[in-house]
Design an enzyme around this catalytic site. Structure first.
Site, PDB file in Angstrom:
ATOM      1  N   ASP A  10      32.678  36.173  34.892  1.00  0.00           N
ATOM      2  CA  ASP A  10      34.130  35.991  35.051  1.00  0.00           C
ATOM      3  C   ASP A  10      34.710  35.587  33.690  1.00  0.00           C
ATOM      4  OD1 ASP A  10      36.090  35.166  37.775  1.00  0.00           O
ATOM      5  OD2 ASP A  10      36.769  34.737  35.730  1.00  0.00           O
ATOM      6  N   ILE A  11      35.803  36.230  33.314  1.00  0.00           N
ATOM      7  CA  ILE A  11      36.398  36.017  31.993  1.00  0.00           C
ATOM      8  C   ILE A  11      37.111  34.658  31.897  1.00  0.00           C
ATOM      9  CG2 ILE A  11      38.710  37.001  32.360  1.00  0.00           C
ATOM     10  CD1 ILE A  11      38.266  38.743  29.901  1.00  0.00           C
ATOM     11  N   ASN A  18      41.009  37.261  50.201  1.00  0.00           N
ATOM     12  CA  ASN A  18      41.506  38.499  50.811  1.00  0.00           C
ATOM     13  C   ASN A  18      43.029  38.539  50.836  1.00  0.00           C
ATOM     14  OD1 ASN A  18      38.836  39.704  51.935  1.00  0.00           O
ATOM     15  ND2 ASN A  18      38.805  37.530  52.442  1.00  0.00           N
ATOM     16  N   GLN A  51      43.750  36.335  46.601  1.00  0.00           N
ATOM     17  CA  GLN A  51      43.169  37.454  45.846  1.00  0.00           C
ATOM     18  C   GLN A  51      44.121  37.929  44.754  1.00  0.00           C
ATOM     19  OE1 GLN A  51      42.109  40.886  48.253  1.00  0.00           O
ATOM     20  NE2 GLN A  51      40.829  41.754  46.623  1.00  0.00           N
ATOM     21  N   HIS A 111      35.311  41.302  45.664  1.00  0.00           N
ATOM     22  CA  HIS A 111      34.428  40.565  44.763  1.00  0.00           C
ATOM     23  C   HIS A 111      34.104  39.194  45.328  1.00  0.00           C
ATOM     24  CE1 HIS A 111      38.584  39.722  43.470  1.00  0.00           C
ATOM     25  NE2 HIS A 111      38.156  38.501  43.163  1.00  0.00           N
ATOM     26  N   HIS A 117      32.814  35.431  44.040  1.00  0.00           N
ATOM     27  CA  HIS A 117      32.574  34.496  42.941  1.00  0.00           C
ATOM     28  C   HIS A 117      31.292  33.730  43.253  1.00  0.00           C
ATOM     29  CE1 HIS A 117      36.877  34.574  41.430  1.00  0.00           C
ATOM     30  NE2 HIS A 117      37.056  35.001  42.660  1.00  0.00           N
TER      31      HIS A 117
HETATM   32  P1  5GP Z   1      40.555  36.536  42.611  1.00  0.00           P
HETATM   33  O1  5GP Z   1      41.077  37.927  42.856  1.00  0.00           O
HETATM   34  O2  5GP Z   1      39.268  36.273  43.326  1.00  0.00           O
HETATM   35  O3  5GP Z   1      41.568  35.475  42.866  1.00  0.00           O
HETATM   36  O4  5GP Z   1      40.282  36.361  41.064  1.00  0.00           O
HETATM   37  C1  5GP Z   1      39.910  37.397  40.214  1.00  0.00           C
HETATM   38  C2  5GP Z   1      38.936  36.859  39.190  1.00  0.00           C
HETATM   39  O5  5GP Z   1      38.710  37.875  38.246  1.00  0.00           O
HETATM   40  C3  5GP Z   1      39.417  35.622  38.433  1.00  0.00           C
HETATM   41  O6  5GP Z   1      38.437  34.606  38.521  1.00  0.00           O
HETATM   42  C4  5GP Z   1      39.587  36.115  36.993  1.00  0.00           C
HETATM   43  O7  5GP Z   1      39.214  35.155  36.041  1.00  0.00           O
HETATM   44  C5  5GP Z   1      38.670  37.331  36.959  1.00  0.00           C
HETATM   45  N1  5GP Z   1      39.141  38.366  36.055  1.00  0.00           N
HETATM   46  C6  5GP Z   1      40.404  38.845  35.971  1.00  0.00           C
HETATM   47  N2  5GP Z   1      40.476  39.814  35.038  1.00  0.00           N
HETATM   48  C7  5GP Z   1      39.222  39.953  34.533  1.00  0.00           C
HETATM   49  C8  5GP Z   1      38.676  40.807  33.519  1.00  0.00           C
HETATM   50  O8  5GP Z   1      39.347  41.636  32.906  1.00  0.00           O
HETATM   51  N3  5GP Z   1      37.355  40.661  33.259  1.00  0.00           N
HETATM   52  C9  5GP Z   1      36.580  39.749  33.930  1.00  0.00           C
HETATM   53  N4  5GP Z   1      35.279  39.692  33.582  1.00  0.00           N
HETATM   54  N5  5GP Z   1      37.058  38.934  34.871  1.00  0.00           N
HETATM   55  C10 5GP Z   1      38.378  39.028  35.178  1.00  0.00           C
END
Ligand code: 5GP
Length: 141
Positions: free
Chosen positions: A33-34, A90, A96, A102, A104
């Site tokens: 995660d970035i 979701n 989301q 995805h 975590h």
């Molecule tokens: P969620 O959709 O579960 O709320 O969060 C999306 C997750 O993707 C976040 O933890 C965010 O840091 C990660 N994320 C968003 N953009 C990128 C990216 O371009 N690269 C990576 N490796 N992670 C990302």
């Protein structure tokens, strides 16, 4: 449900934007995660399109959960963790932000809170952490 094939994780799967890859098998892909909320925070995604848990097939969910468990063992070993938190959101009201399913996987230590969201990682640090995970996976077999 609409799947947007231009979401960030679809672009990562197509190799259109870079990521720090940790693992892949026939059905799933794992990368750092970035904006990690703990050292070793990685994401498990299916290689095939689905928006989230609600439109995922049984096969996609089963494949992801197998890899989530594998990564759970890997983060425990690589980061000396005492526990693992798995998060999966979701739709936007459910938290989301990226609309490709995805999970975590977050290594946890007693008394250590998750960091606040939105803090970009140093890429060299992410690579070092991914190296530890790759080594742990190789050790676990
Ligand atoms: P969620 O959709 O579960 O709320 O969060 C999306 C997750 O993707 C976040 O933890 C965010 O840091 C990660 N994320 C968003 N953009 C990128 C990216 O371009 N690269 C990576 N490796 N992670 C990302």
């Amino acid at each position: 449900m609409n799947y947007d094939s231009d979401n960030i994780f679809a672009k990562i799967l197509r190799g259109e934007i870079p990521c720090e890859k940790v693992f892949e098998d026939a059905d799933t892909f794992v990368f750092m995660d970035i904006m990690p909320r703990a050292d070793g925070h990685c994401l498990v995604i299916p290689k095939t399109p689905c928006r989230n848990m609600l439109d995922a097939s049984d096969a996609q969910l089963a494949a992801c959960l197998r890899t989530v468990r594998k990564m759970g063992h890997a983060v425990m070993a690589a980061f000396g963790a005492e526990g693992v938190t798995v998060q999966q959101f979701n739709e936007a009201p459910g938290g989301q932000e990226v609309f490709h399913l995805h999970y975590h996987v977050l290594p946890r230590h007693e008394g250590v809170k998750l960091r606040p969201p939105g803090q970009m990682a140093d890429f060299d640090v992410l690579k070092t952490q991914a190296d530890k995970l790759r080594a742990a996976l190789a050790e676990l077999g």
